[in-house]
Structures are given as structure tokens and as C-alpha cells.
Motif scaffolding. Structure first.
Motif, PDB file in Angstrom:
ATOM      1  N   ASP A  11       0.808  -1.224   0.000  1.00 34.40           N
ATOM      2  CA  ASP A  11       0.000   0.000   0.000  1.00 34.40           C
ATOM      3  C   ASP A  11       0.841   1.274   0.000  1.00 34.40           C
ATOM      4  O   ASP A  11       0.302   2.360  -0.242  1.00 34.40           O
ATOM      5  CB  ASP A  11      -0.906   0.053   1.246  1.00 34.40           C
ATOM      6  N   ILE A  12       2.122   1.163   0.300  1.00 33.41           N
ATOM      7  CA  ILE A  12       2.949   2.351   0.546  1.00 33.41           C
ATOM      8  C   ILE A  12       2.892   3.373  -0.596  1.00 33.41           C
ATOM      9  O   ILE A  12       2.699   4.565  -0.332  1.00 33.41           O
ATOM     10  CB  ILE A  12       4.399   1.970   0.902  1.00 33.41           C
ATOM     11  N   PRO A  13       3.041   3.000  -1.859  1.00 31.94           N
ATOM     12  CA  PRO A  13       2.975   4.035  -2.912  1.00 31.94           C
ATOM     13  C   PRO A  13       1.639   4.800  -2.920  1.00 31.94           C
ATOM     14  O   PRO A  13       1.620   6.024  -3.069  1.00 31.94           O
ATOM     15  CB  PRO A  13       3.184   3.246  -4.207  1.00 31.94           C
ATOM     16  N   ALA A  14       0.533   4.096  -2.742  1.00 33.96           N
ATOM     17  CA  ALA A  14      -0.773   4.759  -2.725  1.00 33.96           C
ATOM     18  C   ALA A  14      -0.938   5.615  -1.470  1.00 33.96           C
ATOM     19  O   ALA A  14      -1.495   6.718  -1.534  1.00 33.96           O
ATOM     20  CB  ALA A  14      -1.892   3.726  -2.813  1.00 33.96           C
ATOM     21  N   ILE A  15      -0.453   5.131  -0.340  1.00 34.35           N
ATOM     22  CA  ILE A  15      -0.502   5.926   0.894  1.00 34.35           C
ATOM     23  C   ILE A  15       0.274   7.222   0.696  1.00 34.35           C
ATOM     24  O   ILE A  15      -0.188   8.307   1.068  1.00 34.35           O
ATOM     25  CB  ILE A  15       0.066   5.124   2.090  1.00 34.35           C
ATOM     26  N   GLU A  42       9.930  11.152   0.136  1.00 39.44           N
ATOM     27  CA  GLU A  42       9.954  11.467   1.569  1.00 39.44           C
ATOM     28  C   GLU A  42       8.763  10.811   2.280  1.00 39.44           C
ATOM     29  O   GLU A  42       8.900  10.224   3.354  1.00 39.44           O
ATOM     30  CB  GLU A  42       9.905  12.989   1.725  1.00 39.44           C
ATOM     31  N   SER A  43       7.600  10.894   1.655  1.00 34.45           N
ATOM     32  CA  SER A  43       6.406  10.302   2.242  1.00 34.45           C
ATOM     33  C   SER A  43       6.510   8.776   2.277  1.00 34.45           C
ATOM     34  O   SER A  43       6.201   8.149   3.299  1.00 34.45           O
ATOM     35  CB  SER A  43       5.166  10.727   1.448  1.00 34.45           C
ATOM     36  N   GLU A  44       6.956   8.162   1.179  1.00 40.48           N
ATOM     37  CA  GLU A  44       7.103   6.706   1.165  1.00 40.48           C
ATOM     38  C   GLU A  44       8.048   6.236   2.263  1.00 40.48           C
ATOM     39  O   GLU A  44       7.773   5.241   2.944  1.00 40.48           O
ATOM     40  CB  GLU A  44       7.601   6.227  -0.202  1.00 40.48           C
ATOM     41  N   LEU A  45       9.141   6.940   2.449  1.00 39.82           N
ATOM     42  CA  LEU A  45      10.092   6.579   3.504  1.00 39.82           C
ATOM     43  C   LEU A  45       9.426   6.641   4.876  1.00 39.82           C
ATOM     44  O   LEU A  45       9.605   5.743   5.706  1.00 39.82           O
ATOM     45  CB  LEU A  45      11.319   7.488   3.458  1.00 39.82           C
ATOM     46  N   ARG A  46       8.640   7.691   5.111  1.00 41.35           N
ATOM     47  CA  ARG A  46       7.950   7.826   6.406  1.00 41.35           C
ATOM     48  C   ARG A  46       7.052   6.625   6.673  1.00 41.35           C
ATOM     49  O   ARG A  46       7.058   6.064   7.768  1.00 41.35           O
ATOM     50  CB  ARG A  46       7.122   9.118   6.424  1.00 41.35           C
ATOM     51  N   TRP A  47       6.287   6.210   5.667  1.00 39.17           N
ATOM     52  CA  TRP A  47       5.318   5.133   5.904  1.00 39.17           C
ATOM     53  C   TRP A  47       5.979   3.762   5.902  1.00 39.17           C
ATOM     54  O   TRP A  47       5.535   2.866   6.626  1.00 39.17           O
ATOM     55  CB  TRP A  47       4.158   5.243   4.910  1.00 39.17           C
ATOM     56  N   ARG A  48       7.047   3.565   5.146  1.00 38.27           N
ATOM     57  CA  ARG A  48       7.798   2.301   5.240  1.00 38.27           C
ATOM     58  C   ARG A  48       8.405   2.158   6.636  1.00 38.27           C
ATOM     59  O   ARG A  48       8.401   1.075   7.227  1.00 38.27           O
ATOM     60  CB  ARG A  48       8.889   2.239   4.181  1.00 38.27           C
ATOM     61  N   THR A  49       8.933   3.260   7.141  1.00 43.16           N
ATOM     62  CA  THR A  49       9.507   3.257   8.489  1.00 43.16           C
ATOM     63  C   THR A  49       8.429   2.954   9.520  1.00 43.16           C
ATOM     64  O   THR A  49       8.642   2.151  10.438  1.00 43.16           O
ATOM     65  CB  THR A  49      10.184   4.604   8.791  1.00 43.16           C
ATOM     66  N   ALA A  50       7.267   3.558   9.377  1.00 40.71           N
ATOM     67  CA  ALA A  50       6.166   3.327  10.325  1.00 40.71           C
ATOM     68  C   ALA A  50       5.780   1.851  10.360  1.00 40.71           C
ATOM     69  O   ALA A  50       5.614   1.271  11.435  1.00 40.71           O
ATOM     70  CB  ALA A  50       4.959   4.190   9.952  1.00 40.71           C
ATOM     71  N   LEU A  51       5.651   1.241   9.181  1.00 42.52           N
ATOM     72  CA  LEU A  51       5.322  -0.189   9.156  1.00 42.52           C
ATOM     73  C   LEU A  51       6.448  -1.026   9.747  1.00 42.52           C
ATOM     74  O   LEU A  51       6.201  -1.966  10.499  1.00 42.52           O
ATOM     75  CB  LEU A  51       5.033  -0.647   7.729  1.00 42.52           C
ATOM     76  N   GLY A  52       7.687  -0.673   9.423  1.00 44.07           N
ATOM     77  CA  GLY A  52       8.833  -1.401   9.950  1.00 44.07           C
ATOM     78  C   GLY A  52       8.959  -1.296  11.456  1.00 44.07           C
ATOM     79  O   GLY A  52       9.454  -2.212  12.112  1.00 44.07           O
ATOM     80  N   ASP A  53       8.487  -0.185  12.008  1.00 43.97           N
ATOM     81  CA  ASP A  53       8.530   0.029  13.455  1.00 43.97           C
ATOM     82  C   ASP A  53       7.291  -0.515  14.163  1.00 43.97           C
ATOM     83  O   ASP A  53       7.118  -0.298  15.362  1.00 43.97           O
ATOM     84  CB  ASP A  53       8.666   1.526  13.768  1.00 43.97           C
ATOM     85  N   GLY A  68      -7.523   7.479   2.114  1.00 45.87           N
ATOM     86  CA  GLY A  68      -7.170   8.095   3.385  1.00 45.87           C
ATOM     87  C   GLY A  68      -6.230   7.206   4.173  1.00 45.87           C
ATOM     88  O   GLY A  68      -6.063   6.024   3.860  1.00 45.87           O
ATOM     89  N   LEU A  69      -5.612   7.802   5.184  1.00 52.04           N
ATOM     90  CA  LEU A  69      -4.710   7.060   6.051  1.00 52.04           C
ATOM     91  C   LEU A  69      -4.753   7.633   7.457  1.00 52.04           C
ATOM     92  O   LEU A  69      -5.051   8.816   7.656  1.00 52.04           O
ATOM     93  CB  LEU A  69      -3.280   7.102   5.521  1.00 52.04           C
ATOM     94  N   GLY A  70      -4.465   6.783   8.410  1.00 47.27           N
ATOM     95  CA  GLY A  70      -4.353   7.187   9.805  1.00 47.27           C
ATOM     96  C   GLY A  70      -3.142   6.508  10.417  1.00 47.27           C
ATOM     97  O   GLY A  70      -2.876   5.337  10.114  1.00 47.27           O
ATOM     98  N   HIS A  71      -2.415   7.220  11.261  1.00 44.12           N
ATOM     99  CA  HIS A  71      -1.175   6.703  11.832  1.00 44.12           C
ATOM    100  C   HIS A  71      -1.101   7.046  13.316  1.00 44.12           C
ATOM    101  O   HIS A  71      -1.482   8.141  13.737  1.00 44.12           O
ATOM    102  CB  HIS A  71       0.020   7.337  11.105  1.00 44.12           C
ATOM    103  N   ALA A  72      -0.611   6.097  14.094  1.00 48.03           N
ATOM    104  CA  ALA A  72      -0.337   6.335  15.516  1.00 48.03           C
ATOM    105  C   ALA A  72       0.917   5.564  15.903  1.00 48.03           C
ATOM    106  O   ALA A  72       1.185   4.476  15.390  1.00 48.03           O
ATOM    107  CB  ALA A  72      -1.510   5.898  16.383  1.00 48.03           C
ATOM    108  N   ARG A  73       1.655   6.163  16.808  1.00 48.28           N
ATOM    109  CA  ARG A  73       2.846   5.529  17.397  1.00 48.28           C
ATOM    110  C   ARG A  73       2.740   5.754  18.904  1.00 48.28           C
ATOM    111  O   ARG A  73       2.642   6.886  19.356  1.00 48.28           O
ATOM    112  CB  ARG A  73       4.119   6.177  16.863  1.00 48.28           C
ATOM    113  N   GLY A  74       2.753   4.663  19.636  1.00 55.95           N
ATOM    114  CA  GLY A  74       2.563   4.801  21.083  1.00 55.95           C
ATOM    115  C   GLY A  74       1.203   5.435  21.330  1.00 55.95           C
ATOM    116  O   GLY A  74       0.211   5.025  20.734  1.00 55.95           O
TER     117      GLY A  74
END
Length: 161
Positions: A11-15, A42-53, A68-74
């Protein structure tokens, strides 16, 4: 029909496309010529990192297309973006509820998020979903400094009885 689901690496490219477009729509209106032109890489890197983390990364899809997308960390909600064509149709609410439910399952009772203080639409959206202000901060990023409102929101579903 809108579907909210966990993001996958495919999904990363579409995200990233949704992120870049929605970011431009939102922040060019708020910051004008100071608006930062977010790049796809820059955006792809952010979301690949998020999934990897193992962050929480959800997508909203309509007819197979990510809208659409939603993201949370901690306990922090880091992003909630929608394409303009899907705003005010319940998609943002569904994404937010999905994020809150995921955080609640992780034992987090209250999430926090920063919203640009000038973004009245976003503030109204989050407040309508039970968020309340808990402070302010200065966000320093490529756009320049912005005054942000810090909101907290319970992760458990609100009772309506």
C-alpha cells in the motif's frame, strides 16, 4: 463502500500519494507560500519506516483505491489524511475510530495529537469526536514554525446512553 484496514507494504505508494495530495490541500490553504512541498519519496520513507517500526497504520479504501490514512505511534496520533473528494463523508471518523480502537487494544486509554492552531476544521473535527485541549506547542518543521494545539482524546468508545 469504505473499508478501514491495516496497511500493508504494498500500500505504501498509494498511501504516499494520498499523503502528498492531502498535505498540499490542507497546508497550502493554511501556510500559503510558506507551504512545504512534500515529496513522494519522503512520504514513502515515512510510511515504510512506520510499518517497519510496527506503528499503527490504517488505510481507508473505496472500490480498492486508498483514499485516506491514519497513523499512531505509542499514544500519539501522528497523521490522519483524506483526499478532498472523500471529506465530510464519514471516512475521517471511521479512520479515527479505527485508530482509537487499535490504541485501546494496546492498553492506551488516552491518545494525544498536535493540530496546527490555525486549522479550525481539524480542531472542530477532533473536538466533535471527544478531543479536548491539553496544551500548546511550537512545531518546527520544513514549513517553518507553527503554533500547534495539543489535544487529548479517550480511546474507549463514548457511551451515548
Amino acid at each position: 463502500m469504505i473499508q478501514i484496514r491495516d496497511a500493508t507494504p504494498d500500500d505504501i505508494p498509494a498511501i504516499a500519494r494520498v499523503h502528498v495530495e492531502a498535505d498540499r490541500d490542507t497546508y497550502s490553504a493554511l501556510f500559503g507560500p510558506r507551504a512545504y512541498a512534500l515529496g513522494l519519496g519522503e512520504s514513502e520513507l515515512r510510511w515504510r519506516t512506520a510499518l517497519g517500526d510496527s506503528d499503527t497504520l490504517l488505510v481507508a479504501s473505496c472500490g480498492g483505491d486508498i483514499v485516506g490514512l491514519g497513523h499512531a505511534r505509542g499514544d500519539r496520533i501522528g497523521a490522519l489524511y483524506l483526499l478532498r473528494s472523500h471529506r465530510r463523508r464519514g471516512v475521517g471518523s471511521a479512520l479515527l475510530q479505527g485508530l482509537l480502537a487499535a490504541l485501546n487494544r494496546q492498553g492506551i486509554l488516552q491518545a494525544r495529537l498536535d493540530v496546527v492552531a490555525a486549522n479550525e476544521n481539524a480542531i472542530a473535527f477532533y473536538r466533535a469526536h471527544g478531543a479536548f485541549p491539553v496544551g500548546r506547542c511550537v512545531n518546527r518543521d520544513a514549513r517553518g514554525d507553527s503554533d500547534d494545539l495539543v489535544l487529548a482524546i479517550p480511546t474507549a468508545a463514548r457511551r451515548t446512553d
